[in-house]
Enzyme design. Structure first.
Site, mmCIF file in Angstrom:
data_model
loop_
_atom_site.group_PDB
_atom_site.id
_atom_site.type_symbol
_atom_site.label_atom_id
_atom_site.label_comp_id
_atom_site.label_asym_id
_atom_site.label_seq_id
_atom_site.Cartn_x
_atom_site.Cartn_y
_atom_site.Cartn_z
ATOM 1 C CE LYS A 251 41.888 -22.977 22.008
ATOM 2 N NZ LYS A 251 42.910 -22.983 20.969
ATOM 3 C CE1 TYR B 99 44.774 -25.309 17.732
ATOM 4 C CE2 TYR B 99 44.001 -24.554 15.603
ATOM 5 C CZ TYR B 99 43.756 -25.160 16.814
ATOM 6 O OH TYR B 99 42.511 -25.629 17.094
ATOM 7 N NE ARG C 269 26.926 -10.892 6.077
ATOM 8 C CZ ARG C 269 25.904 -10.647 5.243
ATOM 9 N NH1 ARG C 269 24.749 -11.255 5.412
ATOM 10 N NH2 ARG C 269 26.036 -9.832 4.236
ATOM 11 C CG ASP D 106 48.062 -18.078 16.955
ATOM 12 O OD1 ASP D 106 47.738 -17.652 18.073
ATOM 13 O OD2 ASP D 106 47.626 -19.151 16.476
HETATM 14 C C1 LIG Z 1 42.843 -22.958 19.582
HETATM 15 C C2 LIG Z 1 43.858 -22.260 18.772
HETATM 16 C C3 LIG Z 1 43.542 -21.759 17.498
HETATM 17 C C4 LIG Z 1 42.174 -21.927 16.878
HETATM 18 O O1 LIG Z 1 41.158 -21.330 17.641
HETATM 19 P P1 LIG Z 1 39.641 -21.883 17.641
HETATM 20 O O2 LIG Z 1 38.916 -20.903 18.479
HETATM 21 O O3 LIG Z 1 39.691 -23.265 18.224
HETATM 22 O O4 LIG Z 1 39.182 -21.900 16.228
HETATM 23 C C5 LIG Z 1 44.539 -21.080 16.802
HETATM 24 N N1 LIG Z 1 45.776 -20.935 17.318
HETATM 25 C C6 LIG Z 1 46.110 -21.406 18.531
HETATM 26 C C7 LIG Z 1 47.492 -21.209 19.041
HETATM 27 C C8 LIG Z 1 45.174 -22.091 19.289
HETATM 28 O O5 LIG Z 1 45.509 -22.583 20.498
#
Ligand SMILES: *Cc1c(COP(=O)(O)O)cnc(C)c1O
Length: 386
Positions: A202, A104, A52, A177
């Site tokens: 993504k 998001y 972990r 982000d």
């Molecule tokens: C998908 C996404 C998230 C969250 O990611 P997960 O892997 O689905 O938890 C956060 N910010 C953006 C811009 C995203 O496209």
């Protein structure tokens, strides 16, 4: 060639060129052990105790992201949400936080609930407006400022350098982000951000087959140490197989993002002048509101994400949903950043309070042939009018 001076695309393609010490393999093995042997004299000289806290399967992926973002260290998480929420959990009750109105959706919803329980004072502002950022900062109380750029689902652009300048003067940490921009197009740490976050689900992984998140820090700050402890203690870690897949995915990050970006630009330009489309939202269009700032902080393209607003009766919702229903190649699905193109009626997903207009379709452009994607959308737009 001096290895230190190679370009980021080379770093990604070779995943830093690591060779497995044991086998001399050019692809790392997957380490599944959850625990590590203790030395007879009660020491842990390997530096690893329990999975972990430490898993060698994370090391290469974390090192590659750190190199691509030009940071000090990175952490993998079980999802983008696990990465993002670890940052907010590192704050203390009573702290004031600034977050964007356009961001998001799931993170925005979580923040509203969490903030209420945890006593965080969250304020959602127009992050793209530096004057509003300046006004909203409460010196001594504001501890964190969250940027998403380009921001879902309107692709609003925030000037990272200007916003970080304002924040730094007030001692506020900035987290970006950068999921949509990717390290291929933008490097927030070099523009003054403290930490950069990715939903690695993504573009970083890129094949719609891993859920993962990452944080990369510019320095080993107190905030970073708290985040690190949160991951180890709460345990929002990635599995070793997923970490391995993520490393494999990142090897093709540059050609994938460049192809998606070029295709998104062509698709945006094509539909911007289309009689059945009211508006195209894409940072690469010269009349898009944030275009000048995007041009300054994104290098080599404007990303693979765009939205189109479909013309139709009333608020256009029926026509937009009919377009999504009428495509053959685009996949009707949420998420983004994979090699296959996705289409989604965003207001249906986000529900009440969404900034997405009713006629908006969010498009994640993959790496298929651009003319196929345009032709498929064309026929769906025409069919939706009937
Ligand atoms: C998908 C996404 C998230 C969250 O990611 P997960 O892997 O689905 O938890 C956060 N910010 C953006 C811009 C995203 O496209």
């Amino acid at each position: 060639m001096d290895k230190k001076n190679v370009k980021p695309a080379t770093i990604a393609a070779q995943a830093l060129g690591w060779i497995d010490d044991e086998t001399r393999g050019i692809v790392a093995p997957i380490h599944t052990s959850t625990t590590y042997i203790r030395d007879p004299d009660n020491q842990y000289r390997s530096g690893r105790i329990y999975a972990r806290d430490h898993n060698p399967s994370f090391d290469q992926a974390e090192a590659v992201i750190t190199a691509l973002e030009g940071g000090h260290a990175s952490l993998l998480f079980a999802s983008g949400m696990a990465a993002a929420t670890a940052v907010f959990q590192a704050l203390a009750p009573g702290d004031h936080v600034l977050a964007p109105k356009v961001m998001y959706w799931s993170l925005r919803n979580w923040l509203m609930n969490f903030a209420a329980h945890w006593g965080l004072r969250i304020e959602f502002i127009d992050m793209a407006d530096p004057a509003e950022v300046r006004r909203a900062i409460q010196p001594g109380h504001t501890k964190l400022l969250w940027i998403e750029t380009p921001a879902n689902p309107l692709w609003t652009i925030t000037d990272i350098e200007v916003t970080c300048g304002i924040a730094r003067a007030a001692g506020v940490a900035v987290v970006v982000d950068s999921t949509v921009a990717t390290p291929v197009l933008s490097r927030p740490l070099s523009l003054g951000a403290e930490i950069v976050m990715h939903a690695a689900t993504k573009y970083l992984n890129g094949h719609s087959d891993v859920v993962a998140g990452t944080l990369t820090t510019r320095e080993g700050s107190a905030l970073w140490l708290r985040i690190k402890a949160i991951r180890a203690q709460i345990g929002g870690i990635l599995g070793p197989f997923e970490a391995w897949l993520l490393t494999r995915g990142m090897r093709t990050l540059f050609p994938r993002v460049r192809a998606s970006s070029a295709s998104a630009q062509a698709i945006a330009e094509h539909f911007a002048r289309h009689p059945l489309v009211e508006e195209v939202l894409y940072p690469g269009l010269i009349d898009f509101e944030g275009h000048a700032v995007a041009r300054k902080q994104m290098v080599g393209g404007f990303g693979g994400m765009l939205s189109i607003r479909v013309r139709g009766d009333g608020n256009g919702e029926r026509a937009a949903i009919a377009v999504a229903a009428g495509v053959n190649l685009w996949k009707r699905a949420t998420s983004l950043g994979g090699v296959e193109s996705l289409i989604e009626h965003r207001a249906s997903v986000e529900g009440p309070g969404t900034p997405a207009p009713s006629n908006l379709l969010r498009l994640s452009v993959g790496i298929e042939d651009t003319s196929d994607l345009i032709a498929d959308l064309e026929q769906a737009l025409v069919k939706a009018q009937k």
